[in-house]
Design a protein around this motif. Structure first.
Motif, PDB file in Angstrom:
ATOM      1  N   SER A 250       0.768  -1.302  -0.042  1.00 37.32           N
ATOM      2  CA  SER A 250       0.040  -0.032   0.060  1.00 37.32           C
ATOM      3  C   SER A 250       1.051   1.199   0.186  1.00 37.32           C
ATOM      4  CB  SER A 250      -0.807  -0.018   1.201  1.00 37.32           C
ATOM      5  OG  SER A 250      -0.180   0.496   2.465  1.00 37.32           O
ATOM      6  N   ALA A 251       0.229   2.272  -0.211  1.00 39.31           N
ATOM      7  CA  ALA A 251       1.000   3.666  -0.270  1.00 39.31           C
ATOM      8  C   ALA A 251       1.470   3.956   1.173  1.00 39.31           C
ATOM      9  CB  ALA A 251       0.134   4.657  -1.067  1.00 39.31           C
ATOM     10  N   ALA A 252       0.813   3.662   2.232  1.00 39.67           N
ATOM     11  CA  ALA A 252       0.998   4.051   3.316  1.00 39.67           C
ATOM     12  C   ALA A 252       2.551   3.908   3.917  1.00 39.67           C
ATOM     13  CB  ALA A 252       0.250   3.252   4.522  1.00 39.67           C
ATOM     14  N   ALA A 253       3.207   4.721   4.772  1.00 40.69           N
ATOM     15  CA  ALA A 253       4.584   4.746   5.182  1.00 40.69           C
ATOM     16  C   ALA A 253       4.713   3.346   5.864  1.00 40.69           C
ATOM     17  CB  ALA A 253       4.775   5.950   5.962  1.00 40.69           C
ATOM     18  N   GLY A 254       5.959   2.707   5.393  1.00 36.63           N
ATOM     19  CA  GLY A 254       6.182   1.404   6.294  1.00 36.63           C
ATOM     20  C   GLY A 254       5.570   0.260   5.960  1.00 36.63           C
ATOM     21  N   SER A 255       4.444   0.553   4.754  1.00 42.59           N
ATOM     22  CA  SER A 255       3.828  -0.840   4.127  1.00 42.59           C
ATOM     23  C   SER A 255       4.781  -1.981   3.972  1.00 42.59           C
ATOM     24  CB  SER A 255       3.300  -0.038   2.931  1.00 42.59           C
ATOM     25  OG  SER A 255       2.643  -1.360   2.162  1.00 42.59           O
ATOM     26  N   ALA A 256       4.117  -3.093   3.926  1.00 36.84           N
ATOM     27  CA  ALA A 256       4.553  -4.335   3.763  1.00 36.84           C
ATOM     28  C   ALA A 256       5.255  -4.290   2.337  1.00 36.84           C
ATOM     29  CB  ALA A 256       3.875  -5.460   3.981  1.00 36.84           C
ATOM     30  N   GLN A 257       6.255  -4.964   1.873  1.00 35.22           N
ATOM     31  CA  GLN A 257       6.975  -5.196   0.595  1.00 35.22           C
ATOM     32  C   GLN A 257       6.638  -6.590   0.117  1.00 35.22           C
ATOM     33  OE1 GLN A 257       8.633  -2.450  -1.052  1.00 35.22           O
ATOM     34  NE2 GLN A 257       8.066  -1.159   0.569  1.00 35.22           N
ATOM     35  N   ARG A 258       6.044  -6.733  -1.152  1.00 41.83           N
ATOM     36  CA  ARG A 258       5.853  -7.938  -1.594  1.00 41.83           C
ATOM     37  C   ARG A 258       6.501  -8.076  -2.973  1.00 41.83           C
ATOM     38  NH1 ARG A 258       1.511 -10.946   0.189  1.00 41.83           N
ATOM     39  NH2 ARG A 258       1.565 -10.844   2.554  1.00 41.83           N
ATOM     40  N   TYR A 259       6.806  -9.266  -3.535  1.00 38.60           N
ATOM     41  CA  TYR A 259       7.332  -9.496  -4.818  1.00 38.60           C
ATOM     42  C   TYR A 259       6.362  -9.943  -5.652  1.00 38.60           C
ATOM     43  CZ  TYR A 259      11.813 -10.207  -2.433  1.00 38.60           C
ATOM     44  OH  TYR A 259      12.654  -9.791  -1.431  1.00 38.60           O
ATOM     45  N   ALA A 260       6.390  -9.120  -7.036  1.00 41.56           N
ATOM     46  CA  ALA A 260       5.257  -9.529  -7.982  1.00 41.56           C
ATOM     47  C   ALA A 260       5.792  -9.368  -9.320  1.00 41.56           C
ATOM     48  CB  ALA A 260       4.393  -8.505  -7.862  1.00 41.56           C
ATOM     49  N   LEU A 261       5.245 -10.334 -10.177  1.00 42.02           N
ATOM     50  CA  LEU A 261       5.682 -10.176 -11.844  1.00 42.02           C
ATOM     51  C   LEU A 261       4.864  -9.175 -12.506  1.00 42.02           C
ATOM     52  CD1 LEU A 261       7.493 -11.502 -13.971  1.00 42.02           C
ATOM     53  CD2 LEU A 261       5.956 -13.182 -14.272  1.00 42.02           C
ATOM     54  N   PHE A 262       5.411  -8.415 -13.359  1.00 39.73           N
ATOM     55  CA  PHE A 262       4.720  -7.495 -14.010  1.00 39.73           C
ATOM     56  C   PHE A 262       5.080  -7.573 -15.385  1.00 39.73           C
ATOM     57  CE2 PHE A 262       3.000  -4.054 -11.377  1.00 39.73           C
ATOM     58  CZ  PHE A 262       3.556  -4.378 -10.098  1.00 39.73           C
ATOM     59  N   ARG A 263       3.776  -7.701 -16.258  1.00 37.96           N
ATOM     60  CA  ARG A 263       3.889  -7.707 -17.599  1.00 37.96           C
ATOM     61  C   ARG A 263       3.376  -6.441 -18.227  1.00 37.96           C
ATOM     62  NH1 ARG A 263       0.481  -7.661 -22.061  1.00 37.96           N
ATOM     63  NH2 ARG A 263       1.276  -8.930 -23.936  1.00 37.96           N
ATOM     64  N   ALA A 264       4.241  -5.534 -18.917  1.00 40.80           N
ATOM     65  CA  ALA A 264       4.009  -4.199 -19.429  1.00 40.80           C
ATOM     66  C   ALA A 264       4.286  -4.574 -20.948  1.00 40.80           C
ATOM     67  CB  ALA A 264       5.005  -3.211 -18.909  1.00 40.80           C
ATOM     68  N   GLU A 265       3.348  -3.453 -21.733  1.00 41.21           N
ATOM     69  CA  GLU A 265       3.485  -3.722 -23.046  1.00 41.21           C
ATOM     70  C   GLU A 265       3.409  -2.106 -23.590  1.00 41.21           C
ATOM     71  OE1 GLU A 265       0.353  -6.295 -24.445  1.00 41.21           O
ATOM     72  OE2 GLU A 265      -0.679  -4.514 -25.382  1.00 41.21           O
TER      73      GLU A 265
END
Lengths: 905, 355
Positions: B177-192
């Motif tokens: 989330s945008a909140a300070a100190g928000s948890a960090q997660r890994y994600a796969l992105f596809r952009a075109e």
């Protein structure tokens, strides 16, 4: 109280049961939804796999049908079929093979693509091509799983293989500015400058003629913004990207995009061709490799002869007699060798006058060199060798005395006579040279009557032992003695006598030979080309200045006619003069400069440049024209790919239509390999065009192109709209009216395209070789029918005056081929495969809406390569009939692949 | 009245429970409830675990489906331009919008770095002893894959025309989330990148105008990223372009068919010499430098086959990794958790088109 407790229990149990049922129903719904989702996903995946199966099958069929070289391809429009967009492959054996699924024997069949009885799929629909006759459908082929009950069909596919080579490649852009300098480092007299590189544009169709197509009607290419837009075509990888062009207003852009949607079958951006011999198999040979054994001596000469300091050095060439040759030399259009006896003035000695007259025509667009050192350039040697003499005739005096008179005695031991030219032989002009060899040669005989009155005057008679004894041969040579032209003739006509006023012609009667014949006063050899032979402009050539005896005409000894005059830059005067020229019996009596032969400044790029080669007893300018006959097979057998010494991998080749392809192992060729005889192993022709195309737009793209910033030898610039260079090499060096550059409005190009399509479309089968195409004359017919030489609105470049035939401005088929030949073929090597596939539910009846569980579409662009399927075999030669390579031919590769959505169909 | 009272008292006596009965019943109830609670807890744990694994597997499968279809449609030309590139990322500096702050990947706090290839704690293992891609690790930030492909679209506007475009895949470590100190997660992105656009400035950032060379600066700069369809999205995908959550490793191996090589194919990428970059192009001298890889660390060639790997954490694994990286979990290694709570899916495929 008991009753109340029992009721509560019932309600409780019922509620529990209801909850359980609800839970079960919800779970069942969830499971069903999940199952449906899984089924749909599975079906979609199955449909895609079926599409891949269909694609593999299609590739296999294409490989077998069009892999071998000796094939022609065309659409079914040739046979007027309902499925006019189907692609057919023709071989020497009978009927065409149609490149669609279902293996139909005939293209004139109905394919049903909707409803329960559908037997095929739509592969090109309204989203691809908005034309009513642009749709393409093909029959299904079923896929059955071996273990399914009754081998029920679990899927099916349909495919269509579209021919990209019959389309106009709009993506070919001008790359000449990227050709490295100096482009011709191996030539002694290079004009290795940017100007010379720019002149490559006159030697080859260097870009697509999009701007001549009506729907592409944009600003003229002279506009910089429009030019930039056109350059964007080169960035297009697929035809869909053509719609990214923005033109003027939004409405114009919309119109343009609608136009593109109609023209799906006419435009491409991905066609390329193998330099194969479609007539007999194997690859074409690179004639730029002068060391190659297969290169004829004439071509070697052609490539080696270059002007020096703006003039052409004289050369006879090295081709064996009877073979086409490249020679740079004047044409002897008229020659005379007169021996005239006369009586010594004031005495009784019999004297002899001897005079040689030669008329030389320079048929090239550049002056023939006059030797700067003052040594005469031309010599005439009488007799094939210095040792061979002139005929001996008997001379019988009035008293009956008889002696042998050796004419050769007049010429001395060498029999060689220098021709003293007044200067260079100007381009297209005739120069007459007259040399008095002997004014008063003493025969040693005496006569009494010094003034014979006529033929019956029995003063002095010349008698020949027989006709053969009278024959002489004269040889035109250079100062070094190399024979340029050898001419033979017998004085079957003509006699002369002397008068005190000089040489005068007094008669033109037959010279009868033999003891009992009628003797004449003198002997004269005088010959010129015979206009009765036909159109001499068709026949004369540097290699065949005079033909057989039948082509010669003995004429009156009249050389009073004036020399040719140049008409300079006035095309109208040129046309009138040429007309007068041919109307006249005196061939060279009018004042026209004619220069139908090109010379080579840069390395040739088009095989049509060989048009200037011809052999003796052969009609000139045959290669590229319909009368070329067997000579035109060279279009199927050879090409030009000159490679500068400085060339490095990755750089643009001077033949900008050629694209380098590595072999299957990824090895890229060296410069030496690319310049060698076997260069076709590593080359594809960008935008190769199949002459069996029946698309007028495609032909327009092939014909049309602008040439901007063209400069002549003086540096003067010019822009040409849709030009054809009849004399591609020499145009910059010629006077503006004699350059042979014709330029046409777009409408003329479109008219030409329409005419040729009309002629090709009515042929029952496509051309099987380029030689057949050239010899058929359809291109010349189309030129004539379109009125490119006759309709005055198409002759605006000539001041609105129609050019005369054989003038350099008269557009011929050969002139068109000069720039077009490098990209022509009778087959295509690029194909687009579209596959539609379905996953079926075999448990449902075929009329059930859910019988078709999923659909998928895919498309691939396949490119044939120079390499055989079995690359171990030499790609240059035709494989043995039994070999796999004979069956499957050359390898196809998938150049592009993509999945399609319903909106793409 | 008396009879009535007696009758009521008798009924009351009949309906009652003795204390013993109550005690026994309570005991049985407690035992049964305990058993049921234990069973439900176990079932819940199993459900969560298997459900998490299934969800992770489903995500990975879908991601691989999309990637495989894209790669099948890849376009390769032998013209000096780079049509396909893959970079094993030592970190993801500049990933920007979706990737959180710069330097978010710095070791040792988070995913172990690639500084020690082959070591047990390393995220870089390109040539495992098994030879299988399942045992590979593709660096701290996985492979950044980008290529030109022609994929189907709606064909309503120039921007959604079925036409070639540049597509990129990469793992981004992003804030939940945008909140300070928000948890960090890994994600796969596809952009075109959009194929084209009628209007400026979108047109100037379209694939057709920028060109089909994935090394072009516009595709490699963090600037301009974060906008849907712009060239910069190749480097900085927009947040909503997420393809799969909790992807902690994404890799690709490229091969070329070569009859002379052992097994009939040779590896183009990644190579044994540790090259971190790969480009499908020609003309070695003229090709532009890869902005992410040091000079000399590139491999080149035109692949004909590919192997794809996606490693996805289960929800439990994601929570544990998050706790570990936040310093709330001690005593376990990053990869120990990852291996215990992730699924790995791989796929072998052929690239249909060859240059």
């Amino acid at each position: 109280m008991r009753t109340k407790r029992d009721g509560f229990a019932v309600v409780l149990v019922a509620a529990l049961l209801a909850a359980i049922v609800l839970l079960l129903v919800a779970l069942a719904g969830l499971a069903r939804s999940e199952l449906r989702s899984v089924r749909q996903r599975t079906a979609a995946e199955q449909a895609r796999r079926n599409a891949i199966v269909g694609m593999r099958v299609a590739i296999g069929r294409l490989q077998a049908a069009a892999g071998p070289d000796a094939r022609s391809t065309a659409t079914a429009q040739h046979v007027g079929a309902r499925n006019s967009r189907w692609t057919g492959v023709w071989s020497d054996a009978g009927a065409p093979l149609w490149l669609v699924s279902g293996a139909p024997a005939d293209a004139d069949v109905e394919v049903t693509t909707s409803g329960p009885g559908a037997d095929g799929a739509l592969l090109v629909g309204a989203n691809t091509c908005s034309l009513a006759d642009g749709a393409v459908a093909a029959f299904f082929e079923e896929i059955a799983e071996a273990d399914s009950p009754g081998a029920a069909s679990v899927g099916r596919y349909a495919f269509w293989i579209g021919d990209e080579g019959v389309k106009g490649n709009v993506g070919v852009v001008d790359r000449i500015d990227s050709v490295p300098l100096p482009p011709w480092a191996e030539i002694d007299d290079p004009v290795a400058t940017a100007a010379e590189r720019a002149r490559l544009r006159q030697l080859i169709a260097h870009r697509a003629g999009n701007d001549a197509v009506e729907g592409f009607a944009l600003a003229a290419e002279t506009d910089a913004t429009a030019r930039a837009r056109w350059a964007q075509f080169g960035a297009a990888l697929t035809p869909a990207q053509l719609r990214f062009q923005e033109l003027g207003t939004a409405q114009e852009t919309e119109n343009y995009r609608a136009f593109l949607r109609r023209r799906f079958h006419d435009f491409t951006v991905c066609s390329a061709g193998v330099l194969a011999n479609a007539a007999s198999g194997g690859l074409r040979r690179n004639f730029s490799d002068l060391q190659a054994s297969a290169v004829p001596a004439a071509v070697r000469d052609l490539e080696r002869f270059r002007p020096v300091n703006g003039r052409l050095p004289i050369s006879a060439g090295t081709a064996p007699a009877g073979e086409p040759s490249a020679q740079v030399k004047p044409i002897v259009t008229e020659w005379a060798l007169d021996f005239v006896p006369y009586h010594e003035d004031g005495g009784n000695r019999l004297l002899l006058g001897c005079r040689l007259r030669v008329e030389l025509w320079n048929p090239f667009n550049l002056p023939l060199a006059q030797n700067a050192s003052g040594v005469p350039d031309f010599w005439v040697r009488v007799g094939e060798t210095p040792a061979s003499g002139l005929p001996a005739v008997r001379v019988r005096g009035p008293a009956g005395e008889v002696g042998t008179f050796d004419l050769g005695g007049v010429l001395g031991a060498t029999r060689a006579v220098p021709l003293d030219l007044p200067g260079d032989v100007a381009a297209g002009r005739v120069t007459r040279i007259e040399t008095v060899l002997a004014d008063a040669w003493d025969t040693g005989l005496t006569v009494d009557d010094p003034t014979p009155e006529d033929a019956s005057d029995d003063l002095l008679r010349f008698e020949a032992a027989d006709d053969a004894a009278l024959a002489i041969t004269i040889v035109l040579t250079t100062g070094e003695g190399a024979p340029l032209t050898t001419l033979s003739g017998s004085p079957s006509r003509g006699f002369a006598r002397s008068t005190s006023g000089g040489w005068t012609v007094v008669g033109n009667a037959p010279f009868a030979a033999g003891d009992g014949g009628v003797e004449r006063l003198g002997v004269s050899y005088h010959f010129r080309l015979d206009p009765a032979r036909g159109s001499w402009g068709d026949w004369i050539a540097p290699s065949a200045p005079l033909l057989a005896a039948a082509d010669l005409k003995a004429v009156r000894l009249g050389w009073e006619s004036e020399l040719w005059r140049s008409v300079g830059a006035d095309p109208a005067a040129c046309a009138a003069a040429v007309r007068a020229q041919f109307a006249s019996d005196e061939l060279f009596s009018s004042g026209t400069a004619l220069a139908p032969f090109d010379f080579t400044v840069q390395r040739n790029l088009s095989i049509a440049a060989l048009g200037q080669l011809s052999a003796e007893l052969e009609r000139a300018l045959g290669i590229g024209n319909p009368w070329g006959g067997a000579r035109n097979t060279v279009f199927d057998e050879a090409f030009f790919n000159p490679v500068p010494r400085s060339w490095r991998a990755g750089e643009t080749l001077p033949n900008v239509r050629h694209r380098v392809v590595p072999d299957s192992a990824g090895r890229e060729p060296t410069a030496a390999e690319l310049g060698g005889e076997g260069a076709a192993r590593f080359l594809l022709v960008d935008g190769a065009f199949n002459v069996n195309s029946t698309s007028a737009e495609a032909w327009t793209i092939a014909f049309g192109r602008a040439v901007l910033g063209w400069t002549d030898a003086s540096g003067a610039a010019a822009d040409f709209e849709n030009p054809f260079f009849g004399l591609g090499q020499s145009a910059p060096f010629a006077q503006s009216g004699a350059r042979g550059v014709r330029q046409f409005p777009d409408e003329a190009i479109r008219a030409l395209a329409r005419e040729i399509v009309q002629r090709i479309g009515v042929r029952p089968r496509p051309f099987r070789s380029l030689g057949e195409f050239v010899n058929s004359g359809v291109l010349q017919d189309a030129i004539d029918a379109a009125g490119l030489n006759t309709r005055l609105e198409f002759c605006a470049d000539l001041g609105g005056v129609a050019p005369e035939r054989f003038s350099v401005n008269y557009l011929t088929q050969a002139a068109v081929l000069n720039t077009l030949a490098p990209l022509l073929a009778v087959r295509s090597d690029t194909f687009t495969i579209r596959v539609a596939a379905e996953a079926l539910n075999p448990a449902l009846p075929t009329d059930d809406p859910d019988h078709v569980a999923a659909r998928a579409w895919c498309e691939a662009v396949l490119q044939r390569l120079p390499e055989y399927v079995d690359p171990a075999e030499d790609a240059m030669v035709r494989p043995p009939n039994a070999a796999d390579n004979a069956t499957l031919g050359r390898r196809f590769r998938i150049a592009q692949f993509r999945w399609l959505g319903p909106d793409d169909i | 009245m008396k009879r009535d009272r007696e009758s009521s008292a008798a009924c009351f006596r009949d309906a009652g429970f003795t204390l013993v009965e109550l005690l026994v019943a309570s005991a049985i109830t407690v035992v049964l409830a305990g058993i049921m609670i234990a069973m439900l807890a176990q079932m819940s744990r199993t459900w969560v675990r298997s459900g998490g694994g299934l969800a992770a597997r489903q995500q990975a499968e879908q991601a691989l489906d999309v990637l495989a279809r894209d790669l099948e449609s890849a376009i390769l030309h032998r013209d000096g331009r780079v049509w396909l590139a893959a970079t094993i990322q030592p970190d993801q500096s500049g990933a920007g919008d979706a990737g959180g702050t710069l330097g978010a990947w710095s070791p040792p706090v988070r995913k172990p770095g690639a500084a020690n290839p082959g070591s047990a704690s390393s995220s870089l293992a390109l040539e495992p002893a098994s030879g299988r891609i399942e045992d590979c690790r593709f660096g701290m930030a996985g492979v950044w894959l980008r290529f030109v492909a022609n994929v189907p679209d709606r064909n309503a506007q120039p921007g959604d025309t079925s036409a070639p475009r540049v597509i990129s895949y990469q793992i981004v470590r992003r804030a939940v989330s945008a909140a300070a100190g928000s948890a960090q997660r890994y994600a796969l992105f596809r952009a075109e990148v959009r194929p084209y656009a009628d209007e400026s400035p979108a047109r100037e950032r379209s694939a057709f105008v920028v060109g089909f060379d994935v090394f072009a600066p516009a595709y490699n700069s963090a600037a301009g990223g974060g906008n849907l369809g712009d060239a910069g999205t190749v480097r900085r995908p927009r947040r909503d372009l997420l393809l799969a959550n909790d992807v902690i490793d994404f890799g690709v191996r490229f091969f070329r068919r070569d009859p002379s090589a052992p097994g009939g194919e040779r590896v183009l990428f990644p190579r044994a010499n540790g090259n971190l970059g790969f480009a499908a192009t020609t003309d070695a001298e003229a090709r532009p430098p890869n902005p992410d890889v040091a000079a000399g660390a590139m491999s080149y060639g035109f692949p004909t086959e590919a192997e794809l790997l996606v490693r996805v954490l289960t929800e439990e694994g994601a929570r544990q990794i998050e706790a570990l990286e936040a310093g709330r979990l001690a005593g376990r290694g990053w990869w120990e958790i990852a291996l215990a709570h992730s699924v790995v899916l791989t796929r072998s495929m052929a690239l249909e088109a060859t240059p």
